[in-house]
Design a protein around this motif. Sequence first.
Motif, PDB file in Angstrom:
ATOM      1  N   UNK A   4       0.894  -1.413  -0.122  1.00 49.50           N
ATOM      2  CA  UNK A   4      -0.097  -0.086   0.025  1.00 49.50           C
ATOM      3  C   UNK A   4       0.796   1.299   0.047  1.00 49.50           C
ATOM      4  N   UNK A   5       2.001   1.399   0.900  1.00 48.33           N
ATOM      5  CA  UNK A   5       2.857   2.383   0.828  1.00 48.33           C
ATOM      6  C   UNK A   5       3.579   2.811  -0.631  1.00 48.33           C
ATOM      7  N   UNK A   6       3.723   1.621  -1.329  1.00 45.72           N
ATOM      8  CA  UNK A   6       4.382   1.685  -2.505  1.00 45.72           C
ATOM      9  C   UNK A   6       3.486   2.378  -3.372  1.00 45.72           C
ATOM     10  N   UNK A   7       2.164   1.801  -3.469  1.00 43.84           N
ATOM     11  CA  UNK A   7       1.120   2.352  -4.365  1.00 43.84           C
ATOM     12  C   UNK A   7       1.161   3.676  -4.197  1.00 43.84           C
ATOM     13  N   UNK A   8       0.884   4.274  -2.937  1.00 37.91           N
ATOM     14  CA  UNK A   8       0.877   5.872  -2.639  1.00 37.91           C
ATOM     15  C   UNK A   8       2.357   6.715  -2.900  1.00 37.91           C
ATOM     16  N   UNK A   9       3.222   5.983  -2.690  1.00 39.39           N
ATOM     17  CA  UNK A   9       4.639   6.508  -2.701  1.00 39.39           C
ATOM     18  C   UNK A   9       4.769   7.018  -4.484  1.00 39.39           C
ATOM     19  N   UNK A  47       5.892  11.631   1.806  1.00 40.56           N
ATOM     20  CA  UNK A  47       6.244  10.592   2.222  1.00 40.56           C
ATOM     21  C   UNK A  47       5.436  10.074   3.212  1.00 40.56           C
ATOM     22  N   UNK A  48       5.442  11.099   4.161  1.00 36.60           N
ATOM     23  CA  UNK A  48       4.381  11.053   5.443  1.00 36.60           C
ATOM     24  C   UNK A  48       3.006  10.862   5.009  1.00 36.60           C
ATOM     25  N   UNK A  49       2.385  11.514   3.963  1.00 40.17           N
ATOM     26  CA  UNK A  49       1.172  11.314   3.399  1.00 40.17           C
ATOM     27  C   UNK A  49       0.987   9.615   3.116  1.00 40.17           C
ATOM     28  N   UNK A  50       2.119   9.312   2.304  1.00 39.43           N
ATOM     29  CA  UNK A  50       1.736   7.980   1.621  1.00 39.43           C
ATOM     30  C   UNK A  50       1.929   6.874   2.940  1.00 39.43           C
ATOM     31  N   UNK A  51       2.684   7.067   3.757  1.00 39.66           N
ATOM     32  CA  UNK A  51       2.702   6.155   4.884  1.00 39.66           C
ATOM     33  C   UNK A  51       1.298   6.273   5.736  1.00 39.66           C
ATOM     34  N   UNK A  52       0.744   7.308   6.038  1.00 35.00           N
ATOM     35  CA  UNK A  52      -0.511   7.498   6.441  1.00 35.00           C
ATOM     36  C   UNK A  52      -1.850   6.875   5.768  1.00 35.00           C
ATOM     37  N   UNK A  53      -1.656   7.249   4.384  1.00 31.45           N
ATOM     38  CA  UNK A  53      -2.656   6.476   3.343  1.00 31.45           C
ATOM     39  C   UNK A  53      -2.516   4.965   3.406  1.00 31.45           C
ATOM     40  N   UNK A  54      -1.110   4.652   3.549  1.00 32.24           N
ATOM     41  CA  UNK A  54      -1.119   3.057   3.267  1.00 32.24           C
ATOM     42  C   UNK A  54      -1.549   2.544   4.737  1.00 32.24           C
ATOM     43  N   UNK A  55      -1.159   3.077   5.872  1.00 33.68           N
ATOM     44  CA  UNK A  55      -1.940   2.627   7.223  1.00 33.68           C
ATOM     45  C   UNK A  55      -3.502   2.512   6.978  1.00 33.68           C
ATOM     46  N   UNK A  56      -3.890   3.437   6.500  1.00 32.38           N
ATOM     47  CA  UNK A  56      -5.388   3.726   6.444  1.00 32.38           C
ATOM     48  C   UNK A  56      -6.053   2.603   5.672  1.00 32.38           C
ATOM     49  N   UNK A  57      -5.156   2.374   4.623  1.00 35.00           N
ATOM     50  CA  UNK A  57      -5.610   1.346   3.460  1.00 35.00           C
ATOM     51  C   UNK A  57      -5.645  -0.054   4.478  1.00 35.00           C
ATOM     52  N   UNK A  58      -4.488  -0.391   5.030  1.00 32.99           N
ATOM     53  CA  UNK A  58      -4.489  -1.678   5.751  1.00 32.99           C
ATOM     54  C   UNK A  58      -5.518  -1.602   6.862  1.00 32.99           C
ATOM     55  N   UNK A  59      -5.871  -0.830   7.526  1.00 37.25           N
ATOM     56  CA  UNK A  59      -7.114  -0.694   8.371  1.00 37.25           C
ATOM     57  C   UNK A  59      -8.234  -0.864   7.748  1.00 37.25           C
ATOM     58  N   UNK A  60      -8.297  -0.552   6.685  1.00 38.75           N
ATOM     59  CA  UNK A  60      -9.655  -0.786   5.854  1.00 38.75           C
ATOM     60  C   UNK A  60      -9.652  -2.016   5.473  1.00 38.75           C
ATOM     61  N   UNK A  61      -8.587  -3.053   4.989  1.00 37.31           N
ATOM     62  CA  UNK A  61      -8.460  -4.177   4.632  1.00 37.31           C
ATOM     63  C   UNK A  61      -8.904  -5.058   5.699  1.00 37.31           C
ATOM     64  N   UNK A  62      -8.380  -4.790   7.017  1.00 32.24           N
ATOM     65  CA  UNK A  62      -8.531  -5.527   8.302  1.00 32.24           C
ATOM     66  C   UNK A  62      -9.882  -5.275   9.003  1.00 32.24           C
ATOM     67  N   UNK A  63     -10.648  -4.363   8.483  1.00 30.72           N
ATOM     68  CA  UNK A  63     -11.763  -4.104   9.180  1.00 30.72           C
ATOM     69  C   UNK A  63     -11.765  -2.881  10.219  1.00 30.72           C
ATOM     70  N   UNK A  64     -10.546  -2.492  10.612  1.00 29.80           N
ATOM     71  CA  UNK A  64     -10.221  -1.813  11.860  1.00 29.80           C
ATOM     72  C   UNK A  64     -10.306  -0.293  11.350  1.00 29.80           C
ATOM     73  N   UNK A  65      -9.902   0.467  12.363  1.00 31.26           N
ATOM     74  CA  UNK A  65      -9.817   2.110  12.092  1.00 31.26           C
ATOM     75  C   UNK A  65      -8.801   2.607  12.362  1.00 31.26           C
TER      76      UNK A  65
END
Length: 130
Positions: free
Chosen positions: A90-95, A108-126
């Motif tokens: 996910x981070x690579x995609x946004x980077x 870079x920071x925005x990409x990391x945040x977006x990747x973490x949000x995408x991971x949370x979405x996939x896992x059903x978390x927030x």
Amino acid sequence: MPKIRNSDDSGSKFIGLRLDRDTAEFYSKRAKAAGTTLSEFLRNMIVQGMIAESAYEIEQRMRRLLDEIHAGGQTGDRAGIPDELLLSIFMSEYLLTAIVEARDIQKLYEAQDAAKARLAELKGGTDGKT
């Protein structure tokens, strides 16, 4: 008599390019505004276009893989894919998108945040934490 060019040891090769007047004027103005020569400006545009095309191809491959991962997640089976790997994808995609748009550390920071949000979405978390 034709102009004789000196040998250039830079490893570059001259390539002639013919543009219609309007196009040449347009790019000449853009080059001047960028503080560079028309030749350098066009060279940079070609390189950026190749980077964007390569990034687009990589992004499309990643999206296909992510769709496959997501399809596996719908059946309750993520095929044992570690969260670190998913986060990297996910981070690579946004980077890649951010690199093409602008070269800025904040991206870079925005990409990391977006990747973490995408991971949370996939896992059903927030919160994006594993």
